[in-house]
Design an enzyme around this catalytic site. Structure first.
Site, PDB file in Angstrom:
ATOM      1  N   GLU A 120       0.818  -1.120  -0.080  1.00 56.96           N
ATOM      2  CA  GLU A 120       0.114   0.122   0.110  1.00 56.96           C
ATOM      3  C   GLU A 120       0.942   1.261   0.024  1.00 56.96           C
ATOM      4  OE1 GLU A 120      -3.686   1.207   2.905  1.00 56.96           O
ATOM      5  OE2 GLU A 120      -2.559  -0.638   3.366  1.00 56.96           O
TER       6      GLU A 120
ATOM      7  N   ARG B 105       4.808 -13.371   9.197  1.00 51.86           N
ATOM      8  CA  ARG B 105       5.476 -12.175   8.832  1.00 51.86           C
ATOM      9  C   ARG B 105       6.823 -12.212   9.877  1.00 51.86           C
ATOM     10  NH1 ARG B 105       1.896  -8.379   8.964  1.00 51.86           N
ATOM     11  NH2 ARG B 105       3.324  -6.636   9.079  1.00 51.86           N
TER      12      ARG B 105
ATOM     13  N   LYS C  89       4.042   0.503  10.927  1.00 48.62           N
ATOM     14  CA  LYS C  89       4.124   1.765   9.973  1.00 48.62           C
ATOM     15  C   LYS C  89       3.729   2.988  10.913  1.00 48.62           C
ATOM     16  CE  LYS C  89       2.994   0.435   5.467  1.00 48.62           C
ATOM     17  NZ  LYS C  89       1.868   0.088   4.605  1.00 48.62           N
TER      18      LYS C  89
HETATM   19  P1  ATP Z   1      -0.013  -1.932   7.096  1.00 47.25           P
HETATM   20  O1  ATP Z   1      -0.465  -3.178   8.030  1.00 47.25           O
HETATM   21  O2  ATP Z   1       0.193  -0.588   7.763  1.00 47.25           O
HETATM   22  O3  ATP Z   1      -0.899  -1.662   5.721  1.00 47.25           O
HETATM   23  P2  ATP Z   1       1.879  -3.703   6.051  1.00 47.25           P
HETATM   24  O4  ATP Z   1       2.982  -3.780   6.901  1.00 47.25           O
HETATM   25  O5  ATP Z   1       0.928  -4.821   5.689  1.00 47.25           O
HETATM   26  O6  ATP Z   1       1.216  -2.333   6.799  1.00 47.25           O
HETATM   27  P3  ATP Z   1       1.628  -3.252   2.876  1.00 47.25           P
HETATM   28  O7  ATP Z   1       2.162  -2.123   2.122  1.00 47.25           O
HETATM   29  O8  ATP Z   1       0.505  -3.611   3.150  1.00 47.25           O
HETATM   30  O9  ATP Z   1       2.229  -2.746   4.613  1.00 47.25           O
HETATM   31  O10 ATP Z   1       2.496  -4.445   2.966  1.00 47.25           O
HETATM   32  C1  ATP Z   1       3.043  -5.030   1.381  1.00 47.25           C
HETATM   33  C2  ATP Z   1       3.280  -6.608   1.607  1.00 47.25           C
HETATM   34  O11 ATP Z   1       4.538  -6.642   2.377  1.00 47.25           O
HETATM   35  C3  ATP Z   1       2.288  -7.296   2.257  1.00 47.25           C
HETATM   36  O12 ATP Z   1       2.338  -8.527   1.318  1.00 47.25           O
HETATM   37  C4  ATP Z   1       2.513  -7.764   3.419  1.00 47.25           C
HETATM   38  O13 ATP Z   1       2.098  -9.035   3.747  1.00 47.25           O
HETATM   39  C5  ATP Z   1       4.047  -7.936   3.377  1.00 47.25           C
HETATM   40  N1  ATP Z   1       4.789  -7.500   4.652  1.00 47.25           N
HETATM   41  C6  ATP Z   1       4.461  -6.292   5.558  1.00 47.25           C
HETATM   42  N2  ATP Z   1       5.167  -6.216   6.704  1.00 47.25           N
HETATM   43  C7  ATP Z   1       5.665  -7.658   6.609  1.00 47.25           C
HETATM   44  C8  ATP Z   1       6.595  -8.367   7.517  1.00 47.25           C
HETATM   45  N3  ATP Z   1       6.901  -7.842   8.600  1.00 47.25           N
HETATM   46  N4  ATP Z   1       6.853  -9.623   7.106  1.00 47.25           N
HETATM   47  C9  ATP Z   1       6.787 -10.073   5.926  1.00 47.25           C
HETATM   48  N5  ATP Z   1       5.957  -9.367   5.045  1.00 47.25           N
HETATM   49  C10 ATP Z   1       5.589  -8.237   5.421  1.00 47.25           C
HETATM   50 MG    MG Z   2      -1.095  -4.143   4.555  1.00 41.74          MG
END
Ligand code: ATP
Ligand code: MG
Length: 596
Positions: free
Chosen positions: A68, A299, A309
């Site tokens: 995102e 994750r 974030k």
């Molecule tokens: P938010 O929950 O604020 O949206 P997010 O960390 O999910 O934050 P995204 O931009 O939606 O952010 O994440 C993009 C991709 O990265 C998604 O597929 C998510 O699953 C993956 N991702 C985010 N954080 C992690 C993490 N700590 N470990 C592995 N993958 C992650």
């Molecule tokens: Mg997300």
């Protein structure tokens, strides 16, 4: 700091093929069964909607990385990027770079640019597959009308509060909305009025019609469209209704022919809706089979950092760090400025693997990966970080010599460079002690050490100012002991110290970064900001060997006996580089190495 030179690099294990895991097993089974062979592009029937190009897709896997654009990428994202792009590479497939821009209010071009930059920096290439959720808003709307027609969706006019109460709880089933059984024509009319801006935000939503009694709350008629009178950064004011993420995501995957949609564990409970939605659209003829499948993995949780974030934004906005790219930040822009390398991240992703169970990874695992890559690639240089003057009293004042230092001890092919020697040198303050404890082999009155790549010198004493502060150390050299000459080894010494010629040295700003948080699990016992390591940045004026003046931004070095450093990307000027410490030579945080 130890008295002996750093241990020779551990022999690196030969590059093994990537370890297997449950995702690879699933992919290999799908490839073996030919599940995705001969698929038509565009995900939907009819004359191909080929925004992606070729009409036929050979038996290839397709993954996607779907951030995102509402923040900078962090180390957790690196895991996901390496996983998605890495699998596509390994299996001869494709990975799409897709912005999940379903939320009109949050996206900003600054984030988009930085995300693209970070993925490229990590070494991956999406080719022509740069996609946006907003590319599919028309289809998503069409699909919503289809769901209404077929009795699988309805416009609900309950208030948000009524919806919340009627959703039920884990222990209690939900209750049907009074609008649940309204005729499809009525929902369709309202949906079109919503689209045309005739209703106020919050006055109604479109909900999937699944099962209000499902034990899975995500199946209790989830909201799939809502009214938002906001300008979208790509579609402008074309829409005033926007799809919910959980509705948009499966559709994006299907339209892009994604085969394996990898996401983090918190989406596991969403999978039944993912499958339900795609099934309804496939049976209605809007999508082609085979449909993509969602696979969840744990994750990344990393000690000594925060990866949420919200918290990262707070660190920046409240000024606890100097911006998103502060070298202490766990963002990829920060890590880059810190001197971390893409190869180190890829090694890290490989090493931690993927699993179905949530776990914590020690920050030192990441640091070890960086050390491993930097040890192989970084040229060696000499830097005195806490300088004190060493005067060689029997060395002629006008004399200068050129010593030769190898650029990499394990790579003679990288050659040697000239290091000038003269009468006055800079050495590390802690390489001298007036009254040393037992086992101290460096300079103290009466003791001899080797000036690395130079001569053996014998300490004769030191000089102090009126307050008793040390201002210089004195010694005498033995002209027969020059490194690399026949008699060099005749005098045996235990200590070996580094030095820089005072009149040739380049005095530079060096930032000694440490971990941003002082506890493994910030925010666990106190408010997370109280766990900040207030000593995570120390600036020193170091004395560097002269060639370091030529260092280009992002050039990385090992400063002998200290660690790995990088010429700062942002603050370096031509002929005036400043350096950041990426990582020390050894882990000073482990249980066996108490904090300095
Ligand atoms: P938010 O929950 O604020 O949206 P997010 O960390 O999910 O934050 P995204 O931009 O939606 O952010 O994440 C993009 C991709 O990265 C998604 O597929 C998510 O699953 C993956 N991702 C985010 N954080 C992690 C993490 N700590 N470990 C592995 N993958 C992650
Ligand atoms: Mg997300």
């Amino acid at each position: 700091m130890s008295d002996s030179p750093p241990a020779p690099a551990k022999k690196r294990a030969p590059q093994l093929p990537s370890a297997s895991n449950f995702i690879r097993t699933a992919i290999e089974a799908d490839l073996a069964s030919g599940k995705y062979a001969g698929r038509t592009w565009g995900g939907r029937p009819g004359p191909a909607k080929t925004h992606l190009g070729a009409p036929q897709d050979p038996a290839r896997i397709r993954t996607r990385f779907p951030p995102e654009p509402n923040g900078y990428l962090h180390i957790g994202h690196a895991k996901s990027i390496c996983l998605n792009f890495g699998l596509a590479q390994d299996y001869g497939g494709v990975c799409h770079m897709r912005f999940d821009d379903t939320n009109p209010e949050k996206e900003e071009q600054e984030y988009v640019n930085s995300i693209l930059e970070a993925v490229k920096w990590l070494g991956f290439d999406w080719g022509e597959h740069l996609c946006h959720a907003s590319d599919y808003f028309d289809f998503m709307y069409e699909a919503a009308e289809h769901l209404i027609h077929s009795g699988h969706a309805y416009v609900d006019q309950q208030t948000a509060e009524e919806m919340r109460v009627n959703r039920g709880t884990l222990a209690e089933p939900g209750r049907d909305s009074p609008w649940r059984n309204r005729p499809p024509e009525e929902s369709l009319r309202l949906m079109r009025e919503m689209r045309d801006g005739e209703h106020a935000e919050g006055s109604m939503v479109l909900r999937a019609r699944i099962d209000m009694a499902s034990p899975n709350i995500n199946l209790r008629d989830p909201v799939i469209y809502r009214i938002r009178k906001a300008t979208h950064h790509r579609t402008g004011d074309k829409w005033c209704i926007y799809p919910m993420y959980t509705y948009a995501h499966p559709i994006e995957d299907a339209l892009e022919n994604i085969t394996h949609s990898l996401c983090t564990l918190e989406f596991e409970d969403q999978r039944p809706f993912y499958d339900w939605l795609l099934e309804r659209l496939a049976e209605g003829g809007l999508l082609l089979r085979p449909l993509p499948q969602q696979i969840e993995f744990a994750r990344l949780n990393l000690t000594y950092v925060v990866l949420s974030k919200r918290r990262l934004i707070q660190l920046v906005e409240e000024g606890h760090v100097e911006g998103w790219d502060d070298p202490r930040m766990p963002t990829l822009v920060g890590a880059r400025r810190r001197g971390y390398t893409p190869e180190g991240f890829r090694l890290f992703a490989e090493r931690i693997g993927v699993s179905k169970a949530d776990s914590w990874i020690e920050y030192s695992v990441l640091e070890d990966c960086m050390r491993e890559h930097l040890n192989e690639t970084a040229q060696r240089r000499i830097a005195v970080l806490d300088p004190i003057r060493l005067v060689i009293d029997n060395y002629p004042a006008d004399k200068e010599e050129e010593c030769l230092a190898p650029n990499h001890p394990q790579k003679p092919e990288l050659g040697r460079r000239v290091v000038p020697l003269s009468r006055e040198l800079w050495i590390e303050r802690d390489d001298f002690m007036e009254n040393p404890p037992k086992g101290y082999f460096r300079l103290f009155p009466g003791n001899s050490v080797r000036l690395r790549y130079g001569y053996v010198v014998k300490c004769t004493g030191c000089e102090k100012d009126a307050q008793g502060n040390l201002v210089a150390v004195h010694c005498e050299y033995d002209p027969q002991t020059r490194s690399g000459t026949p008699g060099a080894e005749k005098v045996k010494v235990k200590g070996n110290i580094h030095w820089v010629s005072a009149k040739h040295a380049y005095a530079a700003e060096v930032r000694l970064y440490d971990r941003l948080f002082k506890v493994a699990n910030p925010g666990n016992e106190r408010y997370f900001l109280e766990d900040l390591n207030r000593e995570s940045k120390k600036i020193v004026t170091a004395q560097l060997e002269p060639v370091l003046k030529e260092a280009r931004p992002e050039e990385r070095f090992q400063f002998e006996r200290h660690g790995y450093f990088v010429a700062d990307l942002r603050d370096s000027k031509p002929q005036r580089p400043v350096f950041n410490r990426a990582v020390s030579l050894r882990d000073s945080w482990s249980a066996t190495a108490p904090r300095k």
